[in-house]
Design an enzyme around this catalytic site. Structure first.
Site, short mmCIF file in Angstrom:
data_model
loop_
_atom_site.label_atom_id
_atom_site.label_comp_id
_atom_site.label_asym_id
_atom_site.label_seq_id
_atom_site.Cartn_x
_atom_site.Cartn_y
_atom_site.Cartn_z
N GLY A 136 -8.27 -40.61 -30.49
CA GLY A 136 -8.10 -39.37 -31.67
C GLY A 136 -8.34 -38.83 -31.17
O GLY A 136 -9.17 -38.94 -29.57
N HIS A 156 -5.59 -36.42 -23.08
CA HIS A 156 -4.79 -37.36 -24.01
C HIS A 156 -3.48 -37.18 -23.55
O HIS A 156 -2.43 -36.79 -23.69
CB HIS A 156 -4.73 -37.34 -25.40
CG HIS A 156 -6.45 -37.30 -25.80
ND1 HIS A 156 -7.22 -37.12 -26.04
CD2 HIS A 156 -6.10 -39.57 -25.98
CE1 HIS A 156 -8.35 -38.26 -26.02
NE2 HIS A 156 -8.10 -39.42 -26.59
N LYS A 168 -10.08 -41.37 -16.39
CA LYS A 168 -11.08 -40.70 -16.71
C LYS A 168 -11.83 -42.52 -17.55
O LYS A 168 -13.38 -42.03 -16.73
CB LYS A 168 -11.25 -40.54 -18.07
CG LYS A 168 -12.57 -40.37 -19.47
CD LYS A 168 -13.24 -39.23 -18.51
CE LYS A 168 -13.90 -39.16 -19.79
NZ LYS A 168 -14.59 -40.23 -20.79
N ASP A 169 -11.26 -43.24 -17.96
CA ASP A 169 -12.23 -44.34 -18.25
C ASP A 169 -11.36 -46.09 -16.86
O ASP A 169 -10.56 -46.32 -16.95
CB ASP A 169 -11.77 -45.32 -19.47
CG ASP A 169 -11.87 -44.27 -20.45
OD1 ASP A 169 -12.80 -44.05 -20.90
OD2 ASP A 169 -11.43 -43.15 -20.96
N ARG A 222 -15.88 -37.25 -26.93
CA ARG A 222 -17.58 -36.66 -27.50
C ARG A 222 -17.94 -35.48 -26.58
O ARG A 222 -19.65 -35.47 -26.45
CB ARG A 222 -17.80 -38.41 -26.47
CG ARG A 222 -17.16 -39.55 -27.30
CD ARG A 222 -18.23 -40.91 -26.53
NE ARG A 222 -17.89 -41.89 -26.98
CZ ARG A 222 -17.14 -42.74 -27.14
NH1 ARG A 222 -17.09 -43.41 -25.86
NH2 ARG A 222 -16.95 -43.89 -28.13
P1 AMP Z 1 -9.92 -42.52 -25.69
O1 AMP Z 1 -8.47 -41.58 -27.20
O2 AMP Z 1 -10.83 -41.73 -25.82
O3 AMP Z 1 -9.94 -44.12 -26.31
O4 AMP Z 1 -8.19 -42.11 -24.95
C1 AMP Z 1 -7.59 -42.71 -25.11
C2 AMP Z 1 -6.83 -42.02 -23.53
O5 AMP Z 1 -7.09 -41.05 -22.97
C3 AMP Z 1 -7.66 -43.48 -22.15
O6 AMP Z 1 -6.29 -44.07 -21.46
C4 AMP Z 1 -8.49 -42.24 -21.84
O7 AMP Z 1 -9.25 -43.04 -20.43
C5 AMP Z 1 -7.26 -41.35 -21.60
N1 AMP Z 1 -8.26 -39.96 -21.33
C6 AMP Z 1 -9.52 -39.38 -21.90
N2 AMP Z 1 -9.81 -38.86 -21.57
C7 AMP Z 1 -9.43 -38.48 -20.83
C8 AMP Z 1 -9.36 -37.54 -19.25
N3 AMP Z 1 -9.97 -36.03 -19.57
N4 AMP Z 1 -8.26 -37.34 -18.51
C9 AMP Z 1 -6.97 -37.58 -18.23
N5 AMP Z 1 -7.32 -39.20 -19.04
C10 AMP Z 1 -7.94 -39.54 -20.00
#
Ligand code: AMP
Length: 294
Positions: free
Chosen positions: A29, A35, A151-152, A189
């Site tokens: 979220g 996202h 990104k991750d 973040r």
């Molecule tokens: P998170 O909510 O941070 O766990 O991210 C959820 C998904 O979105 C994960 O697969 C992340 O790698 C992807 N994500 C987060 N930030 C980015 C970004 N800047 N570009 C592409 N994918 C992202």
């Protein structure tokens, strides 16, 4: 948009979809354009698009930002649901920690190689929390395709290996990092950064791009990474790592002039921890059946 709150509700919904092609984007979220990009790119490839929003307690360390994660604010979750509706998400899976981790739960899913370097030692238990929660989410939703952000990158390669090792019938696919106009990788973040640190933050991506160029010119990755690490430290970053490893196993490269490489960094600005990376020669992942969309 259908609201699913438990694995049972997810299963019931899933079985009603019959043979429809299901696409899935798991998130914590506090959604941003990164996202949104995953959802937009997956939408035309599936008939039913599922988003999950779950701030997974088991992937946070005791001194990390679980309790202040922005998704816990009701207005952030409300904006996320609005964006999901706009992006034509069919179902949103919103389990609670109690539903995901009842007190008697005693099973973990752990990947033991790709999760070892980089973030592994700095965040003990993190990847075990990620592989466990993603296994559970994939079991609840049973998608054909799941998209994850590069990104991750380490997370993506860990999950891709997990799906392969466990014979999961889902295609785990990676999507290029979405960046701010100044190069900073978008992240939930980034909102923690002070104005001054926000200005400094794009230096991480610049440093990674310089390493990429030097490695492409034939310089030794280890010495180039050392230089970049020192330059970032001199600018006030607390650099946790800046390394060049070979894909897909994340081992030191035997063949830096030819192999697919991950150049990855983690650095703190104040109390905010930022990660970013670039992938060299991503086209060499396709023959390994690793799917990335750049
Ligand atoms: P998170 O909510 O941070 O766990 O991210 C959820 C998904 O979105 C994960 O697969 C992340 O790698 C992807 N994500 C987060 N930030 C980015 C970004 N800047 N570009 C592409 N994918 C992202």
């Amino acid at each position: 948009m259908i609201d699913l709150k438990t694995p049972q509700e997810a299963h019931n919904w899933r079985f009603k979809q019959g043979s429809a092609k299901i696409g899935f984007v798991p998130t914590m979220g506090a959604l941003h354009e990164g996202h949104a990009e995953l959802l937009r790119r997956l939408r035309p490839r599936c008939e039913k698009l599922v988003l999950s929003i779950f701030v997974n307690p088991t992937q946070f360390g005791p001194n990390e930002d679980f309790s202040r994660y922005p998704t816990h604010q009701p207005q952030v979750l409300e904006a996320d649901l609005q964006l999901a509706r706009e992006l034509k998400v069919d179902a949103v899976y919103l389990p609670t920690p109690g539903v995901m981790y009842p007190p008697e739960a005693s099973t973990w899913v752990e990947e033991t190689r790709v999760s070892q370097p980089l973030c592994g030692p700095l965040r003990p238990g993190h990847f075990r929390g990620v592989t466990t929660v993603v296994s559970k989410l994939l079991n609840a939703v049973q998608p054909h395709i799941a998209y994850f952000g590069l990104k991750d990158a380490q997370q993506f390669f860990v999950l891709e290996r997990m799906a392969r090792d466990l014979d999961l019938s889902v295609s785990i696919e990676g999507v290029a990092t979405v960046r701010e106009p100044d190069g900073l990788a978008m992240s939930s973040r980034n909102r923690y950064l002070s104005e001054m640190d926000r200005e400094k933050a794009p230096q991480i991506f610049r440093a990674l791009t310089e390493v990429e160029q030097a490695v492409l010119r034939g310089e030794q990755p280890a010495s180039v990474c050392d230089r970049a690490r020192h330059a970032l430290s001199a600018s006030g970053f607390e650099v946790q790592y800046l390394e060049c490893l070979e894909l897909p196993n994340l081992l030191p490269s035997q063949n830096p002039s030819d192999a697919p490489l991950l150049i990855a960094a983690a650095a703190k600005l104040g109390s905010t921890r930022l990660i970013d990376n670039v992938i060299l020669r991503p086209e060499k992942l396709a023959p390994l059946n690793i799917r990335v969309h750049l």
